[in-house]
Design a protein around this motif. Structure first.
Motif, mmCIF file in Angstrom:
data_model
loop_
_atom_site.group_PDB
_atom_site.id
_atom_site.type_symbol
_atom_site.label_atom_id
_atom_site.label_comp_id
_atom_site.label_asym_id
_atom_site.label_seq_id
_atom_site.Cartn_x
_atom_site.Cartn_y
_atom_site.Cartn_z
ATOM 1 N N ALA A 72 -56.495 -48.105 -6.277
ATOM 2 C CA ALA A 72 -56.630 -47.362 -7.527
ATOM 3 C C ALA A 72 -57.331 -48.179 -8.607
ATOM 4 O O ALA A 72 -57.981 -47.613 -9.501
ATOM 5 N N THR A 73 -57.227 -49.501 -8.534
ATOM 6 C CA THR A 73 -57.763 -50.356 -9.602
ATOM 7 C C THR A 73 -58.944 -51.217 -9.165
ATOM 8 O O THR A 73 -59.583 -51.851 -10.007
ATOM 9 N N ALA A 74 -59.261 -51.253 -7.872
ATOM 10 C CA ALA A 74 -60.366 -52.082 -7.379
ATOM 11 C C ALA A 74 -61.697 -51.560 -7.912
ATOM 12 O O ALA A 74 -61.826 -50.376 -8.247
ATOM 13 N N PRO A 75 -62.717 -52.425 -8.006
ATOM 14 C CA PRO A 75 -64.028 -52.001 -8.513
ATOM 15 C C PRO A 75 -64.575 -50.802 -7.748
ATOM 16 O O PRO A 75 -64.655 -50.824 -6.520
ATOM 17 N N HIS A 76 -64.943 -49.768 -8.484
ATOM 18 C CA HIS A 76 -65.352 -48.510 -7.863
ATOM 19 C C HIS A 76 -66.623 -48.017 -8.547
ATOM 20 O O HIS A 76 -66.591 -47.559 -9.688
ATOM 21 N N GLY A 77 -67.739 -48.127 -7.845
ATOM 22 C CA GLY A 77 -69.002 -47.712 -8.430
ATOM 23 C C GLY A 77 -70.157 -48.018 -7.504
ATOM 24 O O GLY A 77 -69.965 -48.474 -6.372
ATOM 25 N N PRO A 78 -71.400 -47.800 -7.953
ATOM 26 C CA PRO A 78 -72.571 -47.976 -7.088
ATOM 27 C C PRO A 78 -72.971 -49.426 -6.857
ATOM 28 O O PRO A 78 -73.892 -49.691 -6.078
ATOM 29 N N GLU A 79 -72.296 -50.367 -7.501
ATOM 30 C CA GLU A 79 -72.651 -51.774 -7.336
ATOM 31 C C GLU A 79 -72.460 -52.217 -5.886
ATOM 32 O O GLU A 79 -71.506 -51.797 -5.225
ATOM 33 N N PRO A 80 -73.321 -53.081 -5.371
ATOM 34 C CA PRO A 80 -73.257 -53.466 -3.954
ATOM 35 C C PRO A 80 -72.047 -54.307 -3.572
ATOM 36 O O PRO A 80 -71.779 -54.483 -2.384
ATOM 37 N N ASP A 81 -71.316 -54.834 -4.548
ATOM 38 C CA ASP A 81 -70.144 -55.647 -4.217
ATOM 39 C C ASP A 81 -68.840 -54.960 -4.613
ATOM 40 O O ASP A 81 -67.799 -55.601 -4.733
ATOM 41 N N THR A 83 -65.619 -52.117 -4.180
ATOM 42 C CA THR A 83 -64.706 -51.766 -3.090
ATOM 43 C C THR A 83 -64.992 -50.367 -2.567
ATOM 44 O O THR A 83 -64.835 -50.088 -1.374
ATOM 45 N N GLY A 84 -65.429 -49.493 -3.465
ATOM 46 C CA GLY A 84 -65.724 -48.124 -3.072
ATOM 47 C C GLY A 84 -66.578 -47.423 -4.098
ATOM 48 O O GLY A 84 -66.951 -47.989 -5.136
ATOM 49 N N TYR A 85 -66.880 -46.149 -3.806
ATOM 50 C CA TYR A 85 -67.732 -45.346 -4.688
ATOM 51 C C TYR A 85 -67.517 -43.881 -4.338
ATOM 52 O O TYR A 85 -67.403 -43.526 -3.158
ATOM 53 N N LYS A 86 -67.435 -43.042 -5.354
ATOM 54 C CA LYS A 86 -67.268 -41.597 -5.171
ATOM 55 C C LYS A 86 -66.008 -41.246 -4.372
ATOM 56 O O LYS A 86 -65.953 -40.236 -3.680
ATOM 57 N N GLY A 87 -64.998 -42.096 -4.455
ATOM 58 C CA GLY A 87 -63.759 -41.834 -3.731
ATOM 59 C C GLY A 87 -63.768 -42.288 -2.288
ATOM 60 O O GLY A 87 -62.761 -42.144 -1.585
ATOM 61 N N PHE A 88 -64.891 -42.838 -1.828
ATOM 62 C CA PHE A 88 -64.991 -43.409 -0.483
ATOM 63 C C PHE A 88 -64.950 -44.931 -0.593
ATOM 64 O O PHE A 88 -65.189 -45.500 -1.662
ATOM 65 N N TYR A 89 -64.678 -45.587 0.539
ATOM 66 C CA TYR A 89 -64.520 -47.038 0.522
ATOM 67 C C TYR A 89 -65.349 -47.667 1.627
ATOM 68 O O TYR A 89 -65.652 -47.030 2.646
ATOM 69 N N TYR A 90 -65.699 -48.925 1.404
ATOM 70 C CA TYR A 90 -66.506 -49.620 2.398
ATOM 71 C C TYR A 90 -65.696 -49.883 3.660
ATOM 72 O O TYR A 90 -64.505 -50.193 3.596
ATOM 73 N N HIS A 91 -66.372 -49.744 4.772
ATOM 74 C CA HIS A 91 -65.756 -49.873 6.095
ATOM 75 C C HIS A 91 -64.960 -51.173 6.220
ATOM 76 O O HIS A 91 -63.820 -51.182 6.689
ATOM 77 N N PRO A 97 -60.526 -60.913 -2.157
ATOM 78 C CA PRO A 97 -60.907 -60.143 -3.350
ATOM 79 C C PRO A 97 -60.971 -58.646 -3.096
ATOM 80 O O PRO A 97 -60.939 -57.851 -4.032
ATOM 81 N N GLY A 98 -61.075 -58.248 -1.813
ATOM 82 C CA GLY A 98 -61.121 -56.823 -1.501
ATOM 83 C C GLY A 98 -62.455 -56.176 -1.781
ATOM 84 O O GLY A 98 -62.544 -54.949 -1.892
ATOM 85 N N ARG A 99 -63.496 -56.979 -1.880
ATOM 86 C CA ARG A 99 -64.841 -56.439 -2.099
ATOM 87 C C ARG A 99 -65.532 -56.167 -0.764
ATOM 88 O O ARG A 99 -65.098 -56.627 0.285
ATOM 89 N N ARG A 100 -66.627 -55.447 -0.831
ATOM 90 C CA ARG A 100 -67.422 -55.098 0.343
ATOM 91 C C ARG A 100 -67.796 -56.334 1.155
ATOM 92 O O ARG A 100 -68.198 -57.354 0.614
ATOM 93 N N ALA A 101 -67.677 -56.219 2.472
ATOM 94 C CA ALA A 101 -68.040 -57.306 3.381
ATOM 95 C C ALA A 101 -69.264 -56.903 4.201
ATOM 96 O O ALA A 101 -69.450 -55.730 4.535
ATOM 97 N N TRP A 102 -70.108 -57.892 4.516
ATOM 98 C CA TRP A 102 -71.197 -57.741 5.500
ATOM 99 C C TRP A 102 -72.248 -56.686 5.133
ATOM 100 O O TRP A 102 -72.919 -56.159 5.998
ATOM 101 N N ARG A 103 -72.390 -56.310 3.905
ATOM 102 C CA ARG A 103 -73.351 -55.252 3.549
ATOM 103 C C ARG A 103 -73.087 -53.984 4.372
ATOM 104 O O ARG A 103 -74.007 -53.252 4.759
ATOM 105 N N GLU A 105 -71.338 -50.179 5.377
ATOM 106 C CA GLU A 105 -71.510 -48.857 4.792
ATOM 107 C C GLU A 105 -70.241 -48.354 4.118
ATOM 108 O O GLU A 105 -69.130 -48.732 4.486
ATOM 109 N N LEU A 106 -70.430 -47.511 3.132
ATOM 110 C CA LEU A 106 -69.346 -46.695 2.599
ATOM 111 C C LEU A 106 -69.025 -45.692 3.703
ATOM 112 O O LEU A 106 -69.840 -44.833 4.026
ATOM 113 N N SER A 107 -67.866 -45.803 4.332
ATOM 114 C CA SER A 107 -67.601 -45.057 5.566
ATOM 115 C C SER A 107 -66.791 -43.796 5.304
ATOM 116 O O SER A 107 -65.663 -43.859 4.803
ATOM 117 N N SER A 108 -67.354 -42.658 5.676
ATOM 118 C CA SER A 108 -66.662 -41.388 5.453
ATOM 119 C C SER A 108 -65.444 -41.239 6.358
ATOM 120 O O SER A 108 -64.357 -40.873 5.905
#
Length: 332
Positions: A72-81, A83-91, A97-103, A105-108
């Motif tokens: 609920a509080t992790a960074p959420h937006g279009p930035e490449p690092d 945690t998620g964006y548009k309610g979806f989260y990186y695979h 830190p809970g940030r995106r790993a390995w470049r 995808e935002l996985s549906s």
């Protein structure tokens, strides 16, 4: 034996979790990131752990609340690092830190598995306490935040995902696969619901097969026939496709399981130890991709893509199934 297997499986989510944010490692190798699907499975497992005496309710509440607060509080937006964006989260997310790993995808679909775990935990934790009330509110808010319509990207079916570098992935969820739970959650969304035509478009690419004398809705990997069933009892539930075949998804998964067992019994590639008690081929890890000499035979092994029964084209008799161009099993 089954009790021991259940306990050992459950403890994976305990020993491979970060207690600070609730993230669960994708696999137990040191330095490996978290998988949001693993987090969803852990959240769904905690209530079972309490019911089976494997953990206390207080521990389940603490772990669940920690996890939901993180998302609920992790960074959420279009930035490449983020945690998620548009309610979806990186695979995959870094465990700490809970940030995106390995470049990645935002996985549906992995977001769907995560949300299913959140909603299952919230449905079970029904006590009128501050912590359990917060869990229910957070799970509802996170579900409502997911923009399923955005992930359609102008088409009927849902995209596999999105990256900030290249936009939406080319692949879409069609054909029978693990996305059953995705479409159910999308259709039921109170904020950004998928239209009914989205489900129909997905189901229109189903493949009905007859393998080893067993007819069923085909998918190769065993996990496809299991994952969505973790959250939904499909007995007696029929969509248009299943009505046409006088079947439900529960019975279909049962038949798929028998096909898996039959493959191991027949053991066309003559692997050691395959038999009626050693069977079940699903998503795999190692030793591929590579070719190894095994018992004097050169065998090609795959890694992530080795997911079904069978995978590699081989010589067949007229009655044996064959893999054709990645489109699945057919009978000659």
């Amino acid at each position: 034996m089954l009790s021991g297997l259940q306990r050992d499986s459950f403890e994976y989510s305990i020993h491979n979790a970060n207690p600070v944010n609730g993230l669960v490692r994708d696999k137990s190798r040191d330095g490996w990131p978290a998988s949001i699907a693993a987090v969803g499975l852990a959240l769904a497992a905690y209530p079972i752990g309490v019911e089976r005496g494997l953990m206390t309710r207080d521990d389940a509440v603490k772990r669940t609340l920690t996890t939901l607060r993180f998302f609920a509080t992790a960074p959420h937006g279009p930035e490449p690092d983020a945690t998620g964006y548009k309610g979806f989260y990186y695979h995959f997310l870094d465990m700490h830190p809970g940030r995106r790993a390995w470049r990645c995808e935002l996985s549906s679909v992995d977001t769907a598995l995560l949300l299913a775990g959140m909603l299952a935990a919230a449905a079970w934790l029904r006590y009128d306490t501050a912590d359990e009330n917060e869990i229910r509110k957070l799970a509802d808010a996170l579900y409502r935040r997911t923009d399923w319509q955005w992930m359609q990207h102008g088409e009927a079916t849902v995209s596999h995902g999105w990256t900030p570098e290249k936009g939406f992935l080319l692949y879409r969820w069609c054909g029978y696969d693990e996305a059953l739970i995705l479409y159910l959650l999308g259709l039921g969304s109170p904020t950004y619901p998928l239209p009914a035509e989205s489900y129909r478009a997905w189901a229109s690419t189903y493949r009905w097969k007859k393998i080893y004398g067993i007819e069923f809705l085909y998918a190769g990997p065993l996990f496809i026939h299991q994952l969505s069933h973790l959250w939904v009892d499909f007995r007696g539930i029929h969509d248009e496709f299943m009505r046409q075949h006088d079947l439900d998804y529960f019975e279909n998964s049962r038949r798929a399981t028998f096909v898996q067992q039959q493959y191991a019994i027949r053991n066309p590639r003559e692997f050691e130890h395959y038999d009626e008690l050693c069977w079940g081929i699903t998503a795999s890890d190692r030793p591929g991709p590579r070719t190894l000499l095994v018992d004097g035979i050169q065998r090609a092994f795959h890694d992530y893509i080795a997911r079904g029964v069978p995978f590699v084209r081989r010589l067949q008799t007229k009655k044996e199934p064959t893999w054709r161009g990645g489109r699945g099993l057919t009978s000659r």
